[in-house]
Design an enzyme around this catalytic site. Structure first.
Site, PDB file in Angstrom:
ATOM      1  N   HIS A 222       0.848  -1.193   0.000  1.00 22.58           N
ATOM      2  CA  HIS A 222       0.000   0.000   0.000  1.00 22.58           C
ATOM      3  C   HIS A 222       0.887   1.248   0.000  1.00 22.58           C
ATOM      4  CE1 HIS A 222      -3.325   2.564   0.509  1.00 22.58           C
ATOM      5  NE2 HIS A 222      -3.879   2.090   1.600  1.00 22.58           N
ATOM      6  N   HIS A 261      -0.296   1.794 -12.670  1.00 21.79           N
ATOM      7  CA  HIS A 261      -1.264   1.955 -11.582  1.00 21.79           C
ATOM      8  C   HIS A 261      -2.429   1.013 -11.810  1.00 21.79           C
ATOM      9  CE1 HIS A 261      -3.877   3.972  -8.682  1.00 21.79           C
ATOM     10  NE2 HIS A 261      -2.796   4.574  -8.225  1.00 21.79           N
ATOM     11  N   ASP A 317       3.909   8.411  -7.125  1.00 18.29           N
ATOM     12  CA  ASP A 317       5.053   8.025  -6.304  1.00 18.29           C
ATOM     13  C   ASP A 317       6.364   7.968  -7.077  1.00 18.29           C
ATOM     14  OD1 ASP A 317       3.775   7.884  -3.891  1.00 18.29           O
ATOM     15  OD2 ASP A 317       3.002   5.886  -4.286  1.00 18.29           O
TER      16      ASP A 317
HETATM   17  C1  LIG Z   1       0.514  -0.823  -9.773  1.00 14.46           C
HETATM   18  C2  LIG Z   1       0.651  -2.150 -10.551  1.00 14.46           C
HETATM   19  C3  LIG Z   1       0.602  -3.313  -9.548  1.00 14.46           C
HETATM   20  C4  LIG Z   1      -0.476  -2.289 -11.559  1.00 14.46           C
HETATM   21  O1  LIG Z   1      -0.265  -3.490 -12.255  1.00 14.46           O
HETATM   22  P1  LIG Z   1      -1.340  -4.046 -13.298  1.00 14.46           P
HETATM   23  O2  LIG Z   1      -2.704  -3.853 -12.730  1.00 14.46           O
HETATM   24  O3  LIG Z   1      -0.907  -5.400 -13.698  1.00 14.46           O
HETATM   25  O4  LIG Z   1      -1.165  -2.993 -14.483  1.00 14.46           O
HETATM   26  P2  LIG Z   1      -1.491  -3.202 -16.008  1.00 14.46           P
HETATM   27  O5  LIG Z   1      -2.616  -4.156 -16.176  1.00 14.46           O
HETATM   28  O6  LIG Z   1      -1.645  -1.832 -16.582  1.00 14.46           O
HETATM   29  O7  LIG Z   1      -0.149  -3.838 -16.544  1.00 14.46           O
HETATM   30  C5  LIG Z   1       0.000  -4.215 -17.863  1.00 14.46           C
HETATM   31  C6  LIG Z   1       1.296  -4.956 -18.017  1.00 14.46           C
HETATM   32  O8  LIG Z   1       2.403  -4.090 -17.719  1.00 14.46           O
HETATM   33  C7  LIG Z   1       3.207  -4.630 -16.704  1.00 14.46           C
HETATM   34  N1  LIG Z   1       3.612  -3.571 -15.790  1.00 14.46           N
HETATM   35  C8  LIG Z   1       2.803  -2.675 -15.202  1.00 14.46           C
HETATM   36  N2  LIG Z   1       3.515  -1.881 -14.412  1.00 14.46           N
HETATM   37  C9  LIG Z   1       4.781  -2.277 -14.495  1.00 14.46           C
HETATM   38  C10 LIG Z   1       5.970  -1.854 -13.860  1.00 14.46           C
HETATM   39  N3  LIG Z   1       5.968  -0.824 -13.002  1.00 14.46           N
HETATM   40  N4  LIG Z   1       7.118  -2.497 -14.149  1.00 14.46           N
HETATM   41  C11 LIG Z   1       7.130  -3.527 -15.018  1.00 14.46           C
HETATM   42  N5  LIG Z   1       6.034  -3.992 -15.634  1.00 14.46           N
HETATM   43  C12 LIG Z   1       4.866  -3.372 -15.366  1.00 14.46           C
HETATM   44  C13 LIG Z   1       2.307  -5.608 -15.967  1.00 14.46           C
HETATM   45  O9  LIG Z   1       3.046  -6.593 -15.309  1.00 14.46           O
HETATM   46  C14 LIG Z   1       1.484  -6.157 -17.094  1.00 14.46           C
HETATM   47  O10 LIG Z   1       2.278  -7.115 -17.789  1.00 14.46           O
HETATM   48  P3  LIG Z   1       1.582  -8.431 -18.429  1.00 14.46           P
HETATM   49  O11 LIG Z   1       0.618  -7.892 -19.447  1.00 14.46           O
HETATM   50  O12 LIG Z   1       2.758  -9.152 -19.023  1.00 14.46           O
HETATM   51  O13 LIG Z   1       0.925  -9.132 -17.293  1.00 14.46           O
HETATM   52  C15 LIG Z   1       1.982  -2.169 -11.343  1.00 14.46           C
HETATM   53  O14 LIG Z   1       1.944  -1.135 -12.296  1.00 14.46           O
HETATM   54  C16 LIG Z   1       3.199  -2.024 -10.453  1.00 14.46           C
HETATM   55  O15 LIG Z   1       3.597  -2.980  -9.800  1.00 14.46           O
HETATM   56  N6  LIG Z   1       3.828  -0.819 -10.433  1.00 14.46           N
HETATM   57  C17 LIG Z   1       4.998  -0.603  -9.636  1.00 14.46           C
HETATM   58  C18 LIG Z   1       4.638  -0.410  -8.172  1.00 14.46           C
HETATM   59  C19 LIG Z   1       4.055   0.943  -7.900  1.00 14.46           C
HETATM   60  O16 LIG Z   1       4.558   1.970  -8.352  1.00 14.46           O
HETATM   61  N7  LIG Z   1       2.981   0.934  -7.101  1.00 14.46           N
HETATM   62  C20 LIG Z   1       2.360   2.152  -6.641  1.00 14.46           C
HETATM   63  C21 LIG Z   1       1.056   2.366  -7.279  1.00 14.46           C
HETATM   64  S1  LIG Z   1       0.419   3.920  -6.649  1.00 14.46           S
END
Ligand SMILES: CC(C)(COP(=O)(O)OP(=O)(O)OC[C@H]1O[C@@H](n2cnc3c(N)ncnc32)[C@H](O)[C@@H]1OP(=O)(O)O)[C@@H](O)C(=O)NCCC(=O)NCCS
Length: 381
Positions: A222, A261, A317
């Protein structure tokens, strides 16, 4: 409700009606009580935003003056709280301290009012205001320095920096800190806000609800993305290494922190302003190392993701950790700062939950053993 509606993590489940926050993830829009985050973060103070969240409308000048006076009058920490901060286990995380202080405050401040299910928590603002003072005091004590009593003439953000540093921040720095608090004040039914509402739905006190929410925010899924983004910046070290680092991270299936996100599929609306603050702070400090590294990461990451047909943008962030760092805030305080801001949103949700309360009681899908015979201890081998 049929058990086929099972949704792990309650994903996609609408758990309540709420008037507080609207997020349009497709368009990258965020509104508090109908006002866009861009307008609030640029033009409203944290106190004004807190008023909006607690009363559902922007205050008039007179209302804001009286509300700010009340908030500022609640800033100073009682000697008993200072003693508690001093005596708290030295290695405990400040989020654990915050959780404990909030519980302590519930017995210490307005005890009787808080135990009434119908209490109006807007009348006592210690639970909102004192988190900033506690975090600043904790950091001062960690550094072996004295508590700095609050000032009444500074915004919430500027006063936090003042209590942390012991000297008044530049006007621009104070404005940036306050605006960062506005940007983190509310974000719908995330885990900590939902936690606050679940506890409030039992008719527990707002202090207990906030304390539970702090526990929820402490978890690394979170709060904490900006800490990790900052750790990434430090690991990379210089902008020329950013592209190689991203290549390696993606090849190792590692997530690039601060990118992407769950809710926003367009750019997080808070990220642009955060970036603007980082650019200006870097200019003022005469050092753009953090910014250059982050832009290098963003460029390389987005290029790689676009090749795969996945447009992924920075979230709030991605830049906020570097902004805090340039404001002189140590990394361990990044998640506590999130709590200092989000407490306004939590309280708004607690009040909303109480208005039309229904105890939260979801079901689980039983996946355990079928009924079986009890074997007495002596026969179990
Ligand atoms: C927030 C998060 C969990 C969302 O993930 P999600 O719901 O799977 O997002 P999406 O559906 O848009 O992702 C599409 C693809 O891009 C990838 N992707 C998304 N964000 C990514 C990241 N920061 N680094 C690498 N790959 C990423 C996903 O793994 C997914 O790959 P796939 O199609 O092979 O499964 C993810 O973006 C993440 O882990 N970000 C980094 C952590 C972070 O900054 N968190 C704070 C959020 S406020």
């Amino acid at each position: 409700m049929a058990e086929t509606t099972y949704a792990k993590g309650l994903e996609g489940v609408i758990a309540a009606e709420s008037e507080i926050c609207r997020i349009d993830g497709e368009k990258g829009k965020l509104y508090y009580m109908g006002y866009s985050i861009e307008d609030l973060a640029r033009h409203a103070t944290f106190e004004e935003t807190t008023y909006l969240l607690l009363y559902g409308k922007l205050p008039s000048s007179a209302e804001l003056e009286s509300f700010s006076r009340r908030m500022r009058a609640s800033r100073d920490l009682d000697p008993a709280i200072l003693e508690m901060i001093r005596k708290f286990p030295r290695d405990a995380h400040p989020m654990e301290l915050l959780q404990s202080v909030i519980s302590y405050l519930s017995g210490y401040v307005q005890h009787k009012i808080q135990h009434s299910a119908t209490c109006n928590c807007r009348n006592t603002l210690h639970q909102v205001v004192q988190l900033a003072s506690v975090v600043a005091a904790w950091q001062r004590f960690q550094e072996g320095r004295q508590y700095v009593p609050p000032r009444q003439d500074l915004s919430h953000g500027a006063n936090f920096l003042y209590m942390l540093r012991g000297e008044e921040p530049e006007e621009y720095e104070g404005m940036v800190m306050d605006s960062c608090l506005v940007m983190h004040a509310e974000h719908g039914f995330n885990a900590s806000t939902f936690t606050a509402r679940v506890v409030a739905s039992t008719l527990s006190t707002c202090y207990c609800s906030i304390s539970a929410a702090i526990g929820s925010l402490y978890g690394s899924l979170h709060g904490g993305a900006n800490e990790k983004a900052m750790a990434m910046v430090e690991e990379i070290g210089s902008a020329d290494k950013a592209e190689g680092w991203v290549e390696q991270a993606l090849a190792g299936k590692q997530k690039v922190m601060g990118m992407g996100h769950r809710v926003y599929k367009a750019k997080d609306p808070r990220a642009d302003l955060m970036e603007e603050y980082l650019v200006e702070l870097s200019r003022r400090k005469g050092d753009s190392t953090y910014y250059d590294i982050l832009k290098g990461v963003e460029k390389a990451f987005r290029a790689r993701m676009e090749e795969k047909g996945k447009p992924i943008y920075p979230n709030v962030d991605f830049f906020s950790g570097a902004v805090y760092r340039l404001l002189g805030v140590p990394t361990i305080l990044f998640t506590p700062i999130f709590a200092i801001a989000r407490v306004s949103g939590w309280l708004a949700h607690i009040l909303e939950q109480r208005k039309d309360n229904r105890l939260y009681r979801p079901k689980s899908l039983y996946a355990g053993p079928e009924p079986r015979e009890f074997v007495p201890l002596a026969q179990r081998g």
